[in-house]
Design a protein around this motif. Structure first.
Motif, PDB file in Angstrom:
ATOM      1  N   GLU A   1       0.837  -1.210   0.000  1.00 49.40           N
ATOM      2  CA  GLU A   1       0.000   0.000   0.000  1.00 49.40           C
ATOM      3  C   GLU A   1       0.871   1.258   0.000  1.00 49.40           C
ATOM      4  O   GLU A   1       0.621   2.195  -0.749  1.00 49.40           O
ATOM      5  CB  GLU A   1      -0.935   0.017   1.214  1.00 49.40           C
ATOM      6  CG  GLU A   1      -2.067  -0.968   1.152  1.00 49.40           C
ATOM      7  CD  GLU A   1      -3.150  -0.590   0.156  1.00 49.40           C
ATOM      8  OE1 GLU A   1      -3.322   0.612  -0.153  1.00 49.40           O
ATOM      9  OE2 GLU A   1      -3.837  -1.506  -0.312  1.00 49.40           O
ATOM     10  N   MET A   2       1.871   1.289   0.844  1.00 44.49           N
ATOM     11  CA  MET A   2       2.726   2.478   0.930  1.00 44.49           C
ATOM     12  C   MET A   2       3.565   2.670  -0.323  1.00 44.49           C
ATOM     13  O   MET A   2       3.690   3.792  -0.817  1.00 44.49           O
ATOM     14  CB  MET A   2       3.610   2.396   2.171  1.00 44.49           C
ATOM     15  CG  MET A   2       2.828   2.632   3.431  1.00 44.49           C
ATOM     16  SD  MET A   2       3.953   2.973   4.776  1.00 44.49           S
ATOM     17  CE  MET A   2       2.769   3.253   6.083  1.00 44.49           C
ATOM     18  N   ILE A   3       4.124   1.579  -0.818  1.00 42.86           N
ATOM     19  CA  ILE A   3       4.964   1.660  -2.023  1.00 42.86           C
ATOM     20  C   ILE A   3       4.171   2.164  -3.221  1.00 42.86           C
ATOM     21  O   ILE A   3       4.701   2.880  -4.065  1.00 42.86           O
ATOM     22  CB  ILE A   3       5.598   0.277  -2.325  1.00 42.86           C
ATOM     23  CG1 ILE A   3       6.671  -0.064  -1.292  1.00 42.86           C
ATOM     24  CG2 ILE A   3       6.120   0.179  -3.742  1.00 42.86           C
ATOM     25  CD1 ILE A   3       7.929   0.771  -1.328  1.00 42.86           C
ATOM     26  N   THR A   4       2.902   1.808  -3.302  1.00 34.71           N
ATOM     27  CA  THR A   4       2.098   2.224  -4.458  1.00 34.71           C
ATOM     28  C   THR A   4       1.478   3.608  -4.290  1.00 34.71           C
ATOM     29  O   THR A   4       0.921   4.145  -5.244  1.00 34.71           O
ATOM     30  CB  THR A   4       0.984   1.195  -4.757  1.00 34.71           C
ATOM     31  OG1 THR A   4       0.141   1.056  -3.619  1.00 34.71           O
ATOM     32  CG2 THR A   4       1.586  -0.150  -5.143  1.00 34.71           C
ATOM     33  N   ARG A   5       1.577   4.179  -3.119  1.00 36.85           N
ATOM     34  CA  ARG A   5       0.967   5.491  -2.867  1.00 36.85           C
ATOM     35  C   ARG A   5       1.969   6.616  -2.657  1.00 36.85           C
ATOM     36  O   ARG A   5       1.605   7.783  -2.624  1.00 36.85           O
ATOM     37  CB  ARG A   5       0.037   5.407  -1.657  1.00 36.85           C
ATOM     38  CG  ARG A   5      -1.248   4.685  -2.000  1.00 36.85           C
ATOM     39  CD  ARG A   5      -2.070   4.337  -0.789  1.00 36.85           C
ATOM     40  NE  ARG A   5      -3.384   3.848  -1.122  1.00 36.85           N
ATOM     41  CZ  ARG A   5      -3.669   2.765  -1.813  1.00 36.85           C
ATOM     42  NH1 ARG A   5      -2.713   2.049  -2.294  1.00 36.85           N
ATOM     43  NH2 ARG A   5      -4.908   2.374  -2.042  1.00 36.85           N
ATOM     44  N   HIS A   6       3.232   6.246  -2.477  1.00 31.83           N
ATOM     45  CA  HIS A   6       4.280   7.242  -2.233  1.00 31.83           C
ATOM     46  C   HIS A   6       5.475   6.951  -3.130  1.00 31.83           C
ATOM     47  O   HIS A   6       5.659   5.816  -3.587  1.00 31.83           O
ATOM     48  CB  HIS A   6       4.767   7.172  -0.776  1.00 31.83           C
ATOM     49  CG  HIS A   6       3.708   7.416   0.242  1.00 31.83           C
ATOM     50  ND1 HIS A   6       3.277   8.672   0.577  1.00 31.83           N
ATOM     51  CD2 HIS A   6       2.999   6.558   1.020  1.00 31.83           C
ATOM     52  CE1 HIS A   6       2.343   8.584   1.514  1.00 31.83           C
ATOM     53  NE2 HIS A   6       2.149   7.307   1.795  1.00 31.83           N
ATOM     54  N   GLU A   7       6.303   7.945  -3.308  1.00 33.31           N
ATOM     55  CA  GLU A   7       7.595   7.739  -3.953  1.00 33.31           C
ATOM     56  C   GLU A   7       8.338   6.729  -3.089  1.00 33.31           C
ATOM     57  O   GLU A   7       8.188   6.698  -1.873  1.00 33.31           O
ATOM     58  CB  GLU A   7       8.320   9.091  -4.034  1.00 33.31           C
ATOM     59  CG  GLU A   7       9.624   9.069  -4.781  1.00 33.31           C
ATOM     60  CD  GLU A   7      10.804   8.679  -3.915  1.00 33.31           C
ATOM     61  OE1 GLU A   7      11.738   8.064  -4.459  1.00 33.31           O
ATOM     62  OE2 GLU A   7      10.791   8.953  -2.707  1.00 33.31           O
TER      63      GLU A   7
ATOM     64  N   ALA B   1       8.124   6.260   0.930  1.00 36.78           N
ATOM     65  CA  ALA B   1       7.401   5.114   1.486  1.00 36.78           C
ATOM     66  C   ALA B   1       8.277   4.339   2.463  1.00 36.78           C
ATOM     67  O   ALA B   1       7.820   3.933   3.543  1.00 36.78           O
ATOM     68  CB  ALA B   1       6.925   4.191   0.365  1.00 36.78           C
ATOM     69  N   MET B   2       9.528   4.132   2.103  1.00 38.87           N
ATOM     70  CA  MET B   2      10.443   3.407   2.984  1.00 38.87           C
ATOM     71  C   MET B   2      10.637   4.143   4.308  1.00 38.87           C
ATOM     72  O   MET B   2      10.640   3.524   5.372  1.00 38.87           O
ATOM     73  CB  MET B   2      11.779   3.182   2.283  1.00 38.87           C
ATOM     74  CG  MET B   2      11.712   2.166   1.174  1.00 38.87           C
ATOM     75  SD  MET B   2      13.315   2.020   0.347  1.00 38.87           S
ATOM     76  CE  MET B   2      13.031   0.555  -0.644  1.00 38.87           C
ATOM     77  N   ALA B   3      10.800   5.453   4.232  1.00 38.42           N
ATOM     78  CA  ALA B   3      10.994   6.250   5.450  1.00 38.42           C
ATOM     79  C   ALA B   3       9.751   6.206   6.337  1.00 38.42           C
ATOM     80  O   ALA B   3       9.846   6.003   7.552  1.00 38.42           O
ATOM     81  CB  ALA B   3      11.352   7.686   5.094  1.00 38.42           C
ATOM     82  N   ILE B   4       8.586   6.379   5.746  1.00 38.13           N
ATOM     83  CA  ILE B   4       7.331   6.355   6.508  1.00 38.13           C
ATOM     84  C   ILE B   4       7.135   4.987   7.155  1.00 38.13           C
ATOM     85  O   ILE B   4       6.810   4.880   8.335  1.00 38.13           O
ATOM     86  CB  ILE B   4       6.129   6.700   5.602  1.00 38.13           C
ATOM     87  CG1 ILE B   4       6.209   8.144   5.126  1.00 38.13           C
ATOM     88  CG2 ILE B   4       4.803   6.441   6.328  1.00 38.13           C
ATOM     89  CD1 ILE B   4       5.246   8.463   3.985  1.00 38.13           C
TER      90      ILE B   4
END
Length: 135
Positions: A40-46, A50-53
């Motif tokens: 979900e994070m990888i597809t919604r953020h750069e 996404a990794m940092a979040i």
């Protein structure tokens, strides 16, 4: 116990928001849920955002749960990198499709292809993301 309960929560988009906000609790956060939230994070953020979040949220979650030693920077970034690679290679209709078609990432020994068990258990691997090594 139903399959959904044994595998943890499956509301991955909600869980990703909760992890980002620091409100996700550890109950139901299975390995499958970790991977679904990562997708979900990888597809919604750069990817680096996404990794940092994700890493920040996961570290906070383990601390809040009283098990900060369970956070492993190497495992976290390796799984996120594999998730990003697979997500970039194909358009998936849903997180469920991603999980179904990449079930090898749900295996408990997937990281053994990249890291020795001793390296994975090291304090250094827990603190900083290490690169795979050929020992």
């Amino acid at each position: 116990m139903s399959r959904a309960n044994s595998e943890g929560r499956s509301d991955y988009a909600v869980m990703a928001q909760e992890l980002s906000a620091g409100t996700l609790g550890p109950v139901g956060f299975s390995h499958r849920a970790h991977l679904g939230v990562a997708y979900e994070m990888i597809t919604r953020h750069e990817v680096f955002e996404a990794m940092a979040i994700y890493a920040r949220g996961l570290r906070a979650l383990t601390e809040a749960a009283g098990v900060p030693e369970k956070y492993n920077a190497t495992v976290t970034l390796a799984f996120l990198s594999l998730t990003a690679e697979r997500a970039a290679a194909k358009d998936y209709e849903s997180t469920l499709q991603f999980l179904t078609e990449n079930d090898d990432l749900l295996s408990s020994n997937v990281m053994a292809h990249y890291f020795s068990p001793a390296l994975m258990r090291s304090d250094l691997a827990r603190r900083v993301p290490l690169l795979p090594r050929r020992d």
